[in-house]
Design a protein around this motif. Structure first.
Motif, PDB file in Angstrom:
ATOM      1  N   LYS A   1       0.842  -1.194   0.000  1.00  0.00           N
ATOM      2  CA  LYS A   1       0.000   0.000   0.000  1.00  0.00           C
ATOM      3  C   LYS A   1       0.874   1.240   0.000  1.00  0.00           C
ATOM      4  O   LYS A   1       1.756   1.413   0.849  1.00  0.00           O
ATOM      5  CB  LYS A   1      -0.899   0.016   1.240  1.00  0.00           C
TER       6      LYS A   1
ATOM      7  N   MET B   1      -6.412  -3.520   4.740  1.00  0.00           N
ATOM      8  CA  MET B   1      -6.444  -4.069   3.382  1.00  0.00           C
ATOM      9  C   MET B   1      -7.081  -5.454   3.369  1.00  0.00           C
ATOM     10  O   MET B   1      -7.831  -5.807   2.451  1.00  0.00           O
ATOM     11  CB  MET B   1      -5.028  -4.129   2.796  1.00  0.00           C
TER      12      MET B   1
ATOM     13  N   PRO C   1      -5.632  -2.371  -1.821  1.00  0.00           N
ATOM     14  CA  PRO C   1      -4.175  -2.527  -1.971  1.00  0.00           C
ATOM     15  C   PRO C   1      -3.665  -1.815  -3.225  1.00  0.00           C
ATOM     16  O   PRO C   1      -4.383  -1.705  -4.227  1.00  0.00           O
ATOM     17  CB  PRO C   1      -3.995  -4.044  -2.095  1.00  0.00           C
TER      18      PRO C   1
END
Length: 319
Positions: free
Chosen positions: A12, A60, A67
């Protein structure tokens, strides 16, 4: 052994600031590409300092953050990040602050009813029976269902949060600091409850915490995160008793223990590197007493050490 969760190259990156034309001025890699596999029924502990990427990873996994790269698979099926309901039916989040994670305007019955109605489209009669069944499994009385979140203690509210996650019938729970806001005696009750529920329903846990003693006690394996990357992973009984990465050793030395005087293992003011200007090579090199010139120019990758442990270090410990 069946794989419950497989993460492949998950990362990320957040944009920082905007130029006149809307382009990001800089970016921060909150989570570097990482891969993990969690077996069905396993508890994987995740530890690390504040800012190391633990909560970003957790968000996520449950679909609260999309992501930047990577793939999430549950029981062999890839999750579609465009459909939040898919996440809700397979993986659920238990939040750190139990009171604030519950809607103050809704009764506990309404809170419990929502996942059964929206995720599973269950008829009203079946929903009521299922709610009572779940409440019994977390040792809560049915009369609590007509009350509001502010009427409960922290321990009771956390049981309600766990019950809400069970209502979705997900097989994987992300436990983000689930007992850190509770008194020590209540912590033990909640941890025992989680152990019982795991055995009863065959659940898989990702247990995120700053409390190393708690993580070691409840986990089968532990993954250590530093600066958005996994630097060590291995069996819980080995990670802190015989750490392979210097950062893991530092965490173990930093944890307060009864009967041991508090002593800072590092110089005052030591902290994570600047995420806007990440250092070359190993991110831990400037804090490591074993660092060499190679550590400051080349990034180490996770390497098997022994039968079950891995560490991202050119100069590992206890090998």
């Amino acid at each position: 052994m069946t794989t419950a969760l497989r993460i492949t190259d998950l990362s990320k990156t957040f944009p920082v600031g905007r130029s006149l034309f809307g382009r990001p001025k800089a970016s921060v890699k909150a989570v570097h590409p990482l891969s993990l596999t969690v077996a069905q029924g396993e508890t994987l502990g995740i530890v690390g300092e504040s800012g190391c990427g633990k909560s970003t990873l957790a968000r996520m996994l449950v679909g609260l953050l999309e992501p930047t790269t990577g793939r999430i698979e549950i029981e062999g099926a890839a999750l579609d990040t465009a459909d939040p309901a898919v996440f809700g039916r397979r993986i659920q989040y238990v939040f750190q602050d139990p009171i604030s994670s519950l809607n103050p305007r809704k009764t506990i019955r309404q809170i419990m009813d929502a996942p059964l109605r929206h995720l599973h489209h269950m008829p009203a009669r079946d929903r009521e029976a299922r709610i009572l069944e779940i409440f019994d499994s977390v040792n809560l009385r049915a009369e609590f269902l007509s009350r509001y979140p502010h009427e409960f203690s922290g321990g009771q509210a956390q049981r309600i949060g766990i019950a809400r996650a069970l209502a979705a019938e997900a097989r994987i729970l992300i436990l983000d600091e689930p007992v850190s806001a509770l008194d020590v005696s209540v912590q033990a009750q909640v941890l025992n409850l989680l152990a019982d529920l795991r055995a009863q329903f065959g659940l898989t846990y990702l247990f995120i915490s700053h409390d190393l003693a708690v993580v070691e006690a409840v986990s089968d394996r532990i993954a250590v995160l530093y600066f958005g990357a996994v630097v060590e992973i291995g069996p819980a009984e080995e990670v802190f008793s015989a750490p392979k990465h210097p950062y893991t050793e530092l965490l173990a030395q930093s944890a307060p223990q009864v009967g041991r005087p508090l002593a800072a293992p590092e110089a005052k003011g030591t902290e994570l590197p600047d995420p806007l200007k990440p250092p070359p090579g190993c991110a831990f090199a400037n804090r490591c007493t074993r660092a060499s010139a190679r550590c400051r120019t080349e990034t180490p990758r996770l390497t098997p050490l022994g039968t079950a442990s891995q560490a991202a270090c050119f100069h590992p410990l206890n090998v």
